[in-house]
Enzyme design. Structure first.
Site, PDB file in Angstrom:
ATOM      1  N   MET A 130     -22.511  20.826 -38.305  1.00 42.17           N
ATOM      2  CA  MET A 130     -23.230  22.031 -37.910  1.00 42.17           C
ATOM      3  C   MET A 130     -22.333  22.903 -37.041  1.00 42.17           C
ATOM      4  O   MET A 130     -22.055  22.594 -35.888  1.00 42.17           O
ATOM      5  CB  MET A 130     -24.519  21.653 -37.184  1.00 42.17           C
ATOM      6  CG  MET A 130     -25.429  20.748 -38.026  1.00 42.17           C
ATOM      7  SD  MET A 130     -26.989  20.315 -37.218  1.00 42.17           S
ATOM      8  CE  MET A 130     -27.843  21.899 -37.282  1.00 42.17           C
TER       9      MET A 130
ATOM     10  N   CYS B   8      -7.965  22.822 -43.043  1.00 42.41           N
ATOM     11  CA  CYS B   8      -9.042  22.261 -42.229  1.00 42.41           C
ATOM     12  C   CYS B   8      -9.974  21.403 -43.077  1.00 42.41           C
ATOM     13  O   CYS B   8     -10.400  20.328 -42.647  1.00 42.41           O
ATOM     14  CB  CYS B   8      -9.820  23.386 -41.547  1.00 42.41           C
ATOM     15  SG  CYS B   8     -11.124  22.812 -40.436  1.00 42.41           S
TER      16      CYS B   8
ATOM     17  N   CYS C 184     -10.269  31.244 -37.370  1.00 43.31           N
ATOM     18  CA  CYS C 184     -11.166  30.827 -36.294  1.00 43.31           C
ATOM     19  C   CYS C 184     -10.458  30.642 -34.961  1.00 43.31           C
ATOM     20  O   CYS C 184     -11.057  30.856 -33.909  1.00 43.31           O
ATOM     21  CB  CYS C 184     -11.915  29.556 -36.687  1.00 43.31           C
ATOM     22  SG  CYS C 184     -10.907  28.074 -36.776  1.00 43.31           S
TER      23      CYS C 184
END
EC number: 2.8.1.13
Length: 352
Positions: A7, A101, A194
């Site tokens: 999440m 990632c 990110c």
């Protein structure tokens, strides 16, 4: 089934976790702390795993009534994603950190830990579809399809993955989130790298690598058209920000054709010199024999072109029927049969 729902604090992963609960699975939520930057702890900060993202993920887990944890994977992320990103740019390549990632964090570090703890699968909010036999397919939402950044995962990684959103559009996901009273229903999507929240990749690399000045050379005439502070700040195909002190002799626009990290030289030329017809990829996932006709995609949000792919020793050779422009070493090439992902790899060399 006992599943771990990754999440992020966004709407996609929250709805994916909710659908896993609805499917009758025993779901536990986990948020990945991937950064120790002081910026990530500041209220209102943007970027990788901010404190607000963690709070949003926890609120969603509370609404869903599932256990929730935060896993600190900052060191692993630094080593496997950020350092590899820096090293690639320093070597003149253009990496895709999202692909890396997925390969090394979400479906390696997280998956390995999840399996060790007794979970049977990892649920994520990626927009892609998985058949029961593990075949990866595009999402039904072409604008949000993320099969490209998943296209280099190995079969054993996909076997333990679950993508509940693949049959829904992003608009449908947001409507569902609102109906479930999830606070992230209208949360904006993340578009930047990110861990570079300000979006200035060149400046961020300069802080890591320091100045490495060199010339900008015209491939047609051999003339020096300008100078730069670091070749790592450029990517193949780039037109803007070339710092040219003089125009090219023919007066036409110039694009980055090649980056030489050894001499810190950036070579520029006309647009047609960017055409690529052959790719050689390594770290490939390609379980097919012989020459395979397929469709090739070389950018996360790019189109596809007809191609023929064939394994050669430890490499994957892709011949493009239609040339693509500005493809760089370090990017991923993912190969499709319609909406079905056949495999892919990381581009090592390109040719005209």
């Amino acid at each position: 089934m006992r599943v771990l729902a990754a999440m992020s604090g966004g709407v996609d992963s929250a709805v994916a976790a909710a659908r896993a609960v609805d499917a009758g699975h025993d779901v536990t939520g986990v948020h990945l702390a991937l950064s120790r930057s002081p910026e990530s702890d500041r209220t209102g900060a943007r970027g990788c795993c901010t404190i607000e993202d963690a709070r949003d993920a926890r609120r969603a887990a509370d609404i869903l009534g599932i256990p929730f944890y935060v896993w600190d994977l900052a060191d692993r992320f630094e080593t496997d994603v950020i350092e590899e990103f820096v090293e690639s740019y320093a070597a003149g390549r253009t990496p895709n950190p999202c692909v890396r990632c997925n390969e090394r964090i979400k479906f390696a570090a997280v998956l390995d830990k999840a399996l060790a703890l007794g979970f049977e699968a990892v649920v994520t909010g990626h927009h892609a579809r998985l058949d029961p036999d593990g075949t990866l397919r595009r999402s039904v939402d072409p604008d949000k399809d993320q099969s490209y950044v998943l296209g280099t995962l190995r079969p054993e990684q996909l076997a333990a993955a679950r993508f509940p959103l693949g049959d829904s559009t992003k608009a449908q996901v947001r409507v569902e989130a609102a109906e479930r009273r999830l606070a992230v229903a209208d949360k904006p999507d993340s578009h930047d790298i990110c861990f570079i929240s300000h979006g200035d990749t060149g400046g961020w690399l300069r802080e890591r690598l320091g100045p490495r000045p060199g010339p900008v050379i015209d491939a047609t005439t051999g003339q020096t058209l300008g100078h730069h502070d670091g070749a790592y700040a450029f990517t193949v195909g780039q037109r803007r920000g070339l710092k040219l002190g003089r125009p090219a002799a023919d007066g036409r626009p110039r694009y980055v054709l090649d980056i030489s990290p050894v001499t810190s030289t950036v070579t520029v030329g006309p647009a047609e010199a960017l055409d690529v017809r052959r790719l050689v990829a390594d770290r490939a996932v390609w379980p097919h024999e012989g020459a395979v006709s397929c469709l090739a995609q070389v950018r996360a949000h790019g189109g596809v072109v007809p191609a023929v792919a064939q394994a050669r020793d430890e490499e994957l050779v892709v011949t493009l029927t239609t040339p693509v422009r500005g493809t760089a070493a370090g990017q991923a090439v993912v190969l499709y049969d319609g909406d079905r992902v056949l495999g892919g790899g990381h581009i090592r060399t390109t040719g005209g």
